[in-house]
Design a protein around this motif. Sequence first.
Motif, PDB file in Angstrom:
ATOM      1  N   TYR A 147      48.654  47.761  32.968  1.00 40.31           N
ATOM      2  CA  TYR A 147      46.962  47.636  32.422  1.00 40.31           C
ATOM      3  C   TYR A 147      46.587  48.875  32.138  1.00 40.31           C
ATOM      4  CZ  TYR A 147      46.716  42.892  33.809  1.00 40.31           C
ATOM      5  OH  TYR A 147      46.619  41.443  34.334  1.00 40.31           O
ATOM      6  N   LEU A 150      43.341  47.022  39.026  1.00 44.21           N
ATOM      7  CA  LEU A 150      43.242  48.403  38.926  1.00 44.21           C
ATOM      8  C   LEU A 150      42.765  48.616  40.326  1.00 44.21           C
ATOM      9  CD1 LEU A 150      40.932  48.758  35.846  1.00 44.21           C
ATOM     10  CD2 LEU A 150      43.561  49.291  36.155  1.00 44.21           C
ATOM     11  N   ASP A 178      47.168  49.481  40.002  1.00 44.30           N
ATOM     12  CA  ASP A 178      47.694  48.835  38.666  1.00 44.30           C
ATOM     13  C   ASP A 178      49.417  49.492  38.984  1.00 44.30           C
ATOM     14  OD1 ASP A 178      48.149  48.501  36.264  1.00 44.30           O
ATOM     15  OD2 ASP A 178      47.825  50.078  35.128  1.00 44.30           O
TER      16      ASP A 178
END
Length: 498
Positions: A72, A63, A67
């Motif tokens: 995700y 993240l 990402d």
Amino acid sequence: MAVAHTEHPPFPAPPRERPRPVVIQGGMGVAVSGWRLAREVAQAGHLGVVSGTAMDAVLSRVLQDGDPGGHYRRALAHFPSPAMAGRVLEKYFVEGGKAPDAPYKPIPKLTLETARAGQELAVLGNFAEVWLAKEDLGTDAVVGINCLEKVQMATPTALLGAMLAGVDYVLMGAGIPREIPQLLRALAAGRPGSITADVAGGSIRRTVSVDPADLLGEDLPSLVRPDFLAIVSVDQLASYLHRDPDIRPDGFVVERPPAGGHSAPPRGKLQLDEGGEPVYGSRDEADLAKMAALGLPFWMAGAYGTPEQVAEALRAGAVGVQVGTLFALSLDSGLAAGARGQLLDQLRSGELTVRNDPRASPTGFPFKVATLEGSASQTEVYEARPRLCDLSYLRQPYEREDGEVGYRCASEPVHMYLKKGGTEEETRGRKCLCNGLMANIGLGQHRKDGYVEDILVTLGQDLAGAKELIKRYAHGWRAVHALQYLQEHLPGVRLAAV
């Protein structure tokens, strides 16, 4: 940052008897057996397995890298609790990614009572990995998650996250996973689940727990208990686990000494060969006739990476095999391109070697390390690393003199380990597996002083299958190529062209 919540039907209950595929793709390292690899294997009709180790760190770092592809975030949009997913995205997601040389944010460390934020991150990380592996595959495809018994403080939250995503199998070794069946039953019923924690010098029983209702509240869906496969090295352990219905698994993976990653130490007094590796003997081999007599399905692992070895396993009564190295080296694994390229180059030249290092892991279990130039497998490279322990997945809880629980790792700074009651002997030769394994998948930490963590790759010691595949696929192979190769000597198996 808020997360969009996508309505979706719950995963349907699986059939009473789950498929028993011939090939189990091993659950390797930290996200080496990632969702992409597991998905390819499951789609081909076998058991794709994701690693359940350090998925909180993996999710947080991906993240922070922005990402790429949005995978995700897509998975988190399907998490039953939008509020929980939103909290994690708010804290860790960086639009466009952080600066390449900026350090990753720290995450909550595992303890016997991990902070709620740490529990949420772990649940979401494991959910996302399993959800992505299963996305749109249908109920016939099966996906498993592999966890380490040694990493007890991560187990309850990891399995809850995986079950929320509909995981079909749980696999666990590196210890005696006697309490996992009851943990899975409790979580499937929506009740708090606990396992006993091994606390060095502990005078009272302590546990590690997760409470699904407390974490998710009204967002908690109904859960289905996955099948549990215990990874064992000898038939005596399998017999012990089989004896009592409360701790009985649904099957076994019988892992021989050449298997990658952590392996059981030799039985009896430890002896080392001239290369400093543990010496295994007949006492370290399972009696397969006794395994078959237990009446539960079992798969063979550790030097079962060729068609001849697969056929041999089936003749001995096994359902099939678990294979790691062929899939770890495949183009579908989570290994960073640079690490995989170096491994394949050495494989082509015949120079790739894997050492069973009795000292590398702070757990005390022997650990297979691929010898690569410029990696932490080299003494001079590792000794240049500032000794520290910040990810801390392999910390050992211990009871302090005041009765409270402390945490120590034999790979942390020596003076800190000694202050916590450890001995200097326990620190010698120990390496930081946590940071090395994160570096393997391109998520290594960049320190503020400019130091960048080096890779530390683990593979199995049997490279026969990998050597054959590199002859056939000079630029590398896909997971489906490995699956086809492994089944070449099985009667009645139709191999599709790719």
